[in-house]
Scaffold this active site. Structure first.
Site, short mmCIF file in Angstrom:
data_model
loop_
_atom_site.label_atom_id
_atom_site.label_comp_id
_atom_site.label_asym_id
_atom_site.label_seq_id
_atom_site.Cartn_x
_atom_site.Cartn_y
_atom_site.Cartn_z
N LYS A 98 13.78 0.82 -0.24
CA LYS A 98 13.37 1.62 0.60
C LYS A 98 12.33 0.92 1.76
O LYS A 98 12.61 0.75 3.00
CB LYS A 98 12.71 2.90 0.25
CG LYS A 98 12.36 3.90 1.34
CD LYS A 98 11.82 5.17 0.62
CE LYS A 98 12.01 6.41 1.49
NZ LYS A 98 11.68 7.75 0.82
N THR A 99 11.34 0.28 0.74
CA THR A 99 10.29 -0.69 1.84
C THR A 99 11.01 -1.92 2.51
O THR A 99 10.66 -2.32 3.50
CB THR A 99 8.95 -0.73 1.20
OG1 THR A 99 9.13 -1.50 -0.18
CG2 THR A 99 8.36 0.61 0.67
N GLY A 103 9.33 -10.06 4.73
CA GLY A 103 8.66 -9.79 5.83
C GLY A 103 8.91 -10.37 7.14
O GLY A 103 8.63 -9.65 8.05
N GLU A 104 9.21 -11.59 7.01
CA GLU A 104 9.70 -12.24 8.42
C GLU A 104 11.03 -12.54 8.85
O GLU A 104 11.18 -12.60 9.76
CB GLU A 104 8.56 -13.53 8.28
CG GLU A 104 7.28 -13.05 8.20
CD GLU A 104 6.45 -14.37 8.22
OE1 GLU A 104 5.48 -14.52 9.04
OE2 GLU A 104 6.38 -14.84 7.05
N GLY A 128 0.91 -1.68 5.28
CA GLY A 128 1.89 -1.05 5.72
C GLY A 128 3.25 -1.13 5.36
O GLY A 128 4.31 -0.49 5.28
N GLY A 181 -0.69 -6.17 10.73
CA GLY A 181 -1.26 -7.42 11.17
C GLY A 181 -0.47 -8.61 11.92
O GLY A 181 -0.76 -8.80 12.76
N PHE A 182 0.88 -8.81 11.17
CA PHE A 182 1.76 -9.77 11.76
C PHE A 182 1.25 -10.96 12.10
O PHE A 182 1.86 -11.76 12.88
CB PHE A 182 2.46 -9.04 13.21
CG PHE A 182 2.63 -7.59 13.22
CD1 PHE A 182 3.77 -7.12 12.17
CD2 PHE A 182 2.09 -6.77 13.83
CE1 PHE A 182 4.22 -5.84 11.95
CE2 PHE A 182 2.47 -5.42 13.56
CZ PHE A 182 3.47 -4.79 12.91
N ASN A 233 11.88 -2.97 -3.85
CA ASN A 233 12.18 -1.84 -3.43
C ASN A 233 13.05 -1.55 -2.27
O ASN A 233 12.79 -1.90 -0.96
CB ASN A 233 10.75 -1.21 -2.94
CG ASN A 233 10.60 0.37 -2.78
OD1 ASN A 233 11.55 1.14 -2.45
ND2 ASN A 233 9.57 0.95 -2.71
N ARG A 248 15.85 -11.06 -4.94
CA ARG A 248 15.87 -9.83 -5.51
C ARG A 248 15.09 -8.99 -4.63
O ARG A 248 14.19 -9.17 -3.97
CB ARG A 248 15.20 -9.97 -6.81
CG ARG A 248 14.90 -8.50 -7.29
CD ARG A 248 15.40 -8.12 -8.46
NE ARG A 248 15.37 -9.01 -9.46
CZ ARG A 248 15.89 -9.05 -10.65
NH1 ARG A 248 17.22 -8.16 -10.87
NH2 ARG A 248 15.96 -9.95 -11.58
MO1 MOS Z 1 2.57 -13.60 8.94
S1 MOS Z 1 2.54 -14.55 10.75
O1 MOS Z 1 2.15 -15.15 8.02
O2 MOS Z 1 1.63 -12.27 8.92
#
Ligand code: MOS
Length: 756
Positions: A652-653, A722-723, A501, A273-274, A650, A647
């Site tokens: 791996k992910t 994530g970011e 994902g 999605g991003f 996982n 922390r």
């Molecule tokens: Mo993000 S840009 O908060 O999917």
């Protein structure tokens, strides 16, 4: 490294296949080993590799029809005639819907996070197909429904539209001077000051004052946007690749004027999605409309071009970074401003200059963002919205200052590492940027770097080493969760969160396993369905911590309701001994009033916390580039990054998320740009053949590691991965390119014709 079993197939929403390996496992006698922190295989991996995982365009329906869209070809205008005869005459065409005959939909709500979080899903203010007005080059102006996708696509191109062209401007460079200051909001600091940065800059013995530019970007998720919509009387079921199930449900209920409870959104798998799938774009709404008009289940799977035409991308930007320093490198002044356009019909302003608030301990700071509207599609959030392009400018400017000072760029950063949040003095909840730089420098071998540009030539390659800091704030959103534990030791977690994902379901299974004292394999997680307890959107790197917070609370409630186990007894054994089949705990209310109260409570607590602490992830990037001295071709050949992300649930992910961010950052640095014709607002490269994302050959070995030190103010110490990975990447590459070639490039992407 990986777990021996992968529980739960998670292939179908609303079903609960259960972990095959634990069906007959009975009550575990031994306490489970801690699952959190391990490198666990993804629970959804078997479903994905066997093809059982279904995406939005893959759910089978009897009598399915296909939709395709006709996209406007003028920047701004009014439809004066629309000829659908040729399209309608094609065999297999069921309907051609235009503004002349489309049923009326309710206008979308105005985005206002205070009044309603769900209103934030409004991608544009356009009443698609309920107006002859065209607001951007690419706006859908007709929907064709046909028996098969090829016929639909062909027919959509056969719709002939005549426009009256209206005055317009899609030219950022021409309109830049009309930009106005962006106002601060509850979710974004668009400006801030400490002291008098302009005076301090003027008085500084050493300074840089630089202009950076970044282009538009598009998300290009592996799965282009797709929707399957089915009406059953007044009830709507939608399969959609969405990052926000509940926002989407609420928007659809508003648009079609049906109760929220009569809309079901299913998104068990989303192929990336991003940020591009956080808002509700016209394709989704018009597919639901087409299903309503035709009385058939209707599917639209956007082509890549369709995504570019109808889904917003990242804002382009012009930025100024000016830094003043004493001769020893101590920063006195830091100024960061940005100008970035949105669409006149809407847009999400990125927090481009927010890095200036947090990164460096300058005595005087001023940052401010300016925005303007263009006759284009709305812009939208894209991975690390703001920080990713803002950190490019900031980190490149810091590197330029280091060279003005004759100081090693790592050393300059260390000398300016603040002890509290620079803009307002708030304590950091957690910040180990110094440790990240120390570890990264040693893993990379940074001390062997020679300071001088063009000094590390190898054969025909100019070798350069660059560094940059990474930074992304930590956020949380409300989440409702239920947890159930049965007497055989099986646990079920239910929450409508999202699996795009990144391994969310796996992480929550690990967290539940530890909290309940059951093996990881005994946990099943249900997600991706609006019929489940309301989850957070998958955005802002906030999903894992947000769900974890409620999940941990639910597990505590559950254990309390079961009672106190005897020595050596598990909660499941206690259930069995006391003749109970199972116990369940609920966190959060699903009633309208309950949700509202929950939202208000959450926000009050959240804002209190935000006032008290500065919470963020950070990190240090180190990279090597090799530039062909003859052709100017630049390759990233090595990458080391060390992060402070609290922390890690996982190993791996999380590593995958951080690497993925770096890969995307390499694209941002070297190749990615959406080219928009300033005269017409038409996107000129709406395809992967002309918008170049990194391929395997562009990506070197990427070593990521983290300090794994829990943030004491976040649930389980989780900060979010994530970011932060993409932030600083383009800066590190720009700095390495300078080290290799002696050239400073300040305009993304850093392509070879600019290097030569
Ligand atoms: Mo993000 S840009 O908060 O999917």
């Amino acid at each position: 490294m990986s777990s021996p079993h992968s529980p739960g197939t998670h292939a179908e929403p609303g079903t609960h296949p259960g972990p095959a390996g634990t069906r007959s496992a009975g009550v575990p006698a031994e306490p489970a080993p801690a699952a959190v922190g391990r490198a666990v295989d993804r629970v959804d991996a078997p479903a994905k590799v066997t093809g059982r995982a279904r995406y939005a365009a893959e759910f089978p329906y009897e009598d399915l029809a296909w939709a395709a869209f006709t996209y406007a070809t003028v920047t701004r205008g009014r439809i004066t005639a629309i000829d659908t005869a040729a399209a309608s005459a094609l065999p297999g065409v069921i309907a051609v819907i235009t503004h002349l005959d489309a049923p009326r939909m309710k206008p979308s709500p105005k985005p206002n996070p205070i009044r309603s979080m769900e209103s934030m899903a409004t991608a544009t203010s356009v009443d698609y197909l309920n107006t002859p007005e065209v607001h951007w080059n690419g706006q859908p102006v007709a929907v064709v429904v046909a028996e098969d996708p090829e016929t639909a696509a062909h027919a959509a191109e056969s719709v002939a539209v005549t426009y009256e062209v209206l005055p317009h401007s899609a030219d950022f460079a021409a309109e830049e001077r009309h930009a106005v200051p962006q106002r601060n909001s509850v979710i974004q600091h668009a400006s801030g000051t400490k002291g008098d940065a302009d005076a301090a800059l003027a008085a500084a013995p050493v300074s840089v004052d630089l202009r950076f530019t970044t282009p538009r970007h598009h998300h290009n998720a592996l799965e282009p946007h797709a929707t399957t919509a089915v009406w059953d009387g007044g009830r709507l079921t939608v399969h959609d690749g969405t990052q926000n199930i509940h926002w989407l449900r609420s928007q659809l209920a508003t648009k079609f004027d049906v109760p929220v409870g009569d809309v079901r959104v299913l998104a068990p798998f989303v192929g990336g999605g991003f940020g591009g799938k956080s808002m509700v774009w016209p394709g989704t709404i018009l597919t639901a409309l087409a299903a309503r008009v035709t009385g058939r289940p209707v599917r639209a799977a956007l082509t890549r071009e369709g995504v570019y035409r109808s889904v917003g991308g990242r804002q382009p930007s012009v930025q100024r970074v000016a830094i003043g320093a004493e001769r020893d490198g101590g920063l006195t002044a830091l100024i960061h401003t940005s100008t970035a356009p949105m669409g006149k019909v809407g847009g999400a302003p990125e927090q481009i200059t927010s890095v200036a608030r947090h990164m460096y301990g300058a005595e005087h700071i001023r940052h401010r963002q300016y925005t303007l509207g263009l006759d284009t599609l709305s812009t939208t959030n894209m991975r690390a919205p703001g920080e990713s392009i803002g950190s490019f400018a900031m980190e490149a400017a810091v590197d330029e200052l280091a060279y003005e000072l004759g100081l090693d760029p790592v050393e300059l950063r260390l000398r300016n590492e603040p002890s509290s949040n620079p803009i307002d003095g708030k304590p950091f909840a957690h910040r180990q940027l110094t440790e990240c730089f120390a570890n990264g420098a040693s893993l990379f071998g940074w001390p062997a770097r020679s300071f001088e540009p063009r000094s590390m030539r190898e054969g025909s390659s100019l070798v350069g080493w660059g560094t940059a800091a990474a930074y992304h704030p930590a956020w949380q959103l409300p989440a409702n969760v239920t947890v159930r534990l049965d007497a055989r030791g099986r646990a079920l977690v239910r929450c409508a969160f999202h699996e795009m994902g990144m391994g969310t379901a796996t992480a929550q299974s690990q967290i539940a396993a530890d909290a309940l004292g059951v093996p990881f394999e005994a946990v099943t997680v249900e997600y991706g369905d609006s019929g489940l307890p309301t989850g957070p959107g998958a955005g802002g790197s906030a999903q894992t911590a947000s769900v974890a917070s409620s999940l941990l609370e639910a597990c505590e409630k559950l254990k309390k309701s079961i009672g106190t186990p005897r020595e050596g007894e598990s909660y499941a054994q206690l259930l069995a001994r006391t003749g109970r089949d199972h116990a369940e705990a609920v966190v959060g209310s699903e009633t309208r009033v309950g949700k509202r109260v929950g939202q208000v409570r959450f926000t009050a607590k959240y804002l209190r916390e935000q006032r008290r602490w500065m919470k963020a992830a950070c990190g240090a990037h180190f990279c090597e580039v090799r530039v062909d001295a003859d052709t100017g071709e630049a390759r990233v050949t090595r990458w080391v990054a060390v992060f402070d992300v609290g922390r890690v649930v996982n190993a791996k992910t999380a590593a995958s998320q951080l690497r993925g961010g770096i890969v995307m950052g390499i694209g941002q640095a070297l190749t990615e740009q959406t080219l928009l014709d300033p005269r017409t607002g038409r996107i000129m490269n709406p395809s992967l053949s002309e918008y170049h994302v990194p391929v395997h050959a562009d990506v070197p070995r990427i070593d990521v590691s983290w300090l794994d030190d829990p943030d004491p103010t976040m649930p389980l110490g989780i900060v979010g991965v994530g970011e932060v990975g993409i932030t600083g990447v383009a800066g590190a590459v720009a700095n390495a390119l300078h080290h290799a070639t002696g050239r400073r490039l300040r305009d993304l992407p850093l392509t070879l014709e600019k290097l030569l």
